[in-house]
Design an enzyme around this catalytic site. Structure first.
Site, short mmCIF file in Angstrom:
data_model
loop_
_atom_site.label_atom_id
_atom_site.label_comp_id
_atom_site.label_asym_id
_atom_site.label_seq_id
_atom_site.Cartn_x
_atom_site.Cartn_y
_atom_site.Cartn_z
N ASP A 33 0.83 -1.21 0.00
CA ASP A 33 0.00 0.00 0.00
C ASP A 33 0.87 1.26 0.00
OD1 ASP A 33 -2.37 1.38 -0.05
OD2 ASP A 33 -2.69 1.28 2.12
N HIS A 50 2.44 3.84 -8.99
CA HIS A 50 2.24 2.42 -9.25
C HIS A 50 3.44 1.83 -10.00
CE1 HIS A 50 -1.66 2.66 -7.56
NE2 HIS A 50 -2.21 3.35 -8.54
N LEU A 144 11.03 -20.16 -4.94
CA LEU A 144 9.99 -19.31 -4.36
C LEU A 144 8.68 -19.41 -5.13
CD1 LEU A 144 9.26 -16.81 -2.46
CD2 LEU A 144 9.89 -15.38 -4.42
N ARG A 207 -5.20 -1.82 9.04
CA ARG A 207 -6.36 -2.65 8.66
C ARG A 207 -5.95 -3.72 7.66
NH1 ARG A 207 -8.06 2.69 6.72
NH2 ARG A 207 -7.31 2.94 4.59
C1 IPE Z 1 -5.25 -2.71 -0.18
O1 IPE Z 1 -4.97 -1.39 -0.38
C2 IPE Z 1 -5.30 -3.43 -1.52
C3 IPE Z 1 -4.03 -3.58 -2.21
C4 IPE Z 1 -2.86 -3.23 -1.75
C5 IPE Z 1 -4.12 -4.19 -3.49
P1 IPE Z 1 -6.12 -0.31 -0.54
O2 IPE Z 1 -5.43 1.00 -0.72
O3 IPE Z 1 -7.06 -0.72 -1.61
O4 IPE Z 1 -6.85 -0.42 0.86
P2 IPE Z 1 -7.72 0.64 1.65
O5 IPE Z 1 -8.69 1.22 0.68
O6 IPE Z 1 -6.76 1.69 2.16
O7 IPE Z 1 -8.33 -0.13 2.76
C1 IPE Z 2 -1.40 0.40 -3.47
O1 IPE Z 2 -1.27 1.78 -3.47
C2 IPE Z 2 -1.71 -0.15 -4.84
C3 IPE Z 2 -3.05 -0.71 -4.96
C4 IPE Z 2 -4.00 -0.68 -4.07
C5 IPE Z 2 -3.35 -1.39 -6.20
P1 IPE Z 2 -2.50 2.76 -3.38
O2 IPE Z 2 -2.91 3.11 -4.78
O3 IPE Z 2 -3.59 2.22 -2.56
O4 IPE Z 2 -1.82 3.99 -2.69
P2 IPE Z 2 -2.46 4.98 -1.60
O5 IPE Z 2 -3.05 4.14 -0.53
O6 IPE Z 2 -3.49 5.78 -2.34
O7 IPE Z 2 -1.31 5.80 -1.14
MG MG Z 3 -4.07 2.38 -0.59
#
Ligand code: IPE
Ligand code: IPE
Ligand code: MG
Length: 256
Positions: A33, A50, A144, A207
């Site tokens: 995340d 990303h 792995l 979470r």
């Molecule tokens: C969790 O991250 C899902 C992935 C890393 C793929 P999110 O950014 O989607 O989660 P929330 O919305 O903060 O709970």
């Molecule tokens: C995780 O980064 C990637 C995915 C959920 C696919 P986020 O895109 O959720 O990044 P934040 O949480 O907005 O920083």
């Molecule tokens: Mg996120």
């Protein structure tokens, strides 16, 4: 063959030497995340966050393979992530496809076995094809296991296991009272994998976000404030060292 990340850097080497190789987590699961926040901090578009996230993933896969971890499950796209703007969803899907295209040969040379959990049918065709090719090519590999959680949701997974068990009951193949925890676990996407020993979440959020709900019953959790694109093999090593300090009691009493 991949270079070991600790060979060139003395501090990394010192960290890795602290790891007890006999007590490595067999299965590490990561909620990757913070790509968006990483980009925002640099006034860049989320897509570049990303992209940087994929580079971090490459290094973590190599590091897990170097260290001798058995399974690495990475949460790459949740069932809830479809609610993001279409453009972002498309970028995430094409980054995944590109990653597999670009890395497959090297993954294969290094004995990595690619697998996935989640609902494949709803992914774009290109991504489905690339996944299929990667899993097929690497299926005999003994190193792995890189398990990609894609269009994955813990609730969806549990619901589909319930449906399949109900079908078996309806057809008279099993009786309801025969359904055990082990049988239930055998109907999850992760039927062939051990439960994660260590769950890492980057970017501070406390979470689970619908990840591996059943499987993490006794998993040790490490949350770091490091944003995913900044996460690197040294941070991974620190998480493993943190894990090795834990007293896993599984509801019992510790040995002393
Ligand atoms: C969790 O991250 C899902 C992935 C890393 C793929 P999110 O950014 O989607 O989660 P929330 O919305 O903060 O709970
Ligand atoms: C995780 O980064 C990637 C995915 C959920 C696919 P986020 O895109 O959720 O990044 P934040 O949480 O907005 O920083
Ligand atoms: Mg996120």
């Amino acid at each position: 063959m991949w270079h070991r990340f600790w060979d060139k850097k003395e501090p990394a080497k010192k960290l890795v030497e602290q790891i007890d190789k006999n007590r490595l987590p067999r299965h590490i699961a990561i909620i990757m995340d913070g790509n968006g926040r990483w980009a925002k901090k640099r006034a860049l578009p989320r897509s570049l966050g990303h992209k940087a996230g994929v580079e971090a993933l490459r290094d973590i896969v190599k590091a897990c393979s170097n260290l001798g971890v058995g399974v690495l499950t990475v949460y790459a796209f949740s069932t809830e992530n479809w609610s993001r703007p279409r453009e972002e969803v498309n970028i995430l899907m094409s980054l995944l496809t590109d990653y597999l295209r670009r890395e497959l040969d090297e993954l294969h040379e290094n004995q990595v076995r690619v697998q996935m959990i989640g609902n494949r049918d709803q992914l774009p065709l290109e991504a489905q094809k690339e996944l299929e090719r990667s899993m097929e090519k690497t299926k005999q590999n003994k190193g792995l296991i890189l398990n990609l959680a894609l269009n994955y949701g813990g609730r969806a997974e549990i619901t589909s296991a319930v449906q399949r068990l109900c079908e078996k009951v309806a057809q008279g193949q099993i009786k309801p009272e025969e359904i055990s925890e082990a049988m239930f676990a055998n109907h999850l996407f992760t039927f062939d994998l051990p439960d994660p020993d260590l769950l890492i979440r980057t970017s501070e959020e406390l979470r689970i976000s619908n990840f591996l709900l059943w499987q993490i019953a006794y998993t040790e959790i490490v949350v770091t404030d490091c944003l995913w694109p900044d996460f690197n093999p040294e941070r991974l090593t620190e998480a493993i060292l943190d894990f090795q300090k834990r007293d896993r009691r599984f509801g019992g009493l510790n040995k002393q």
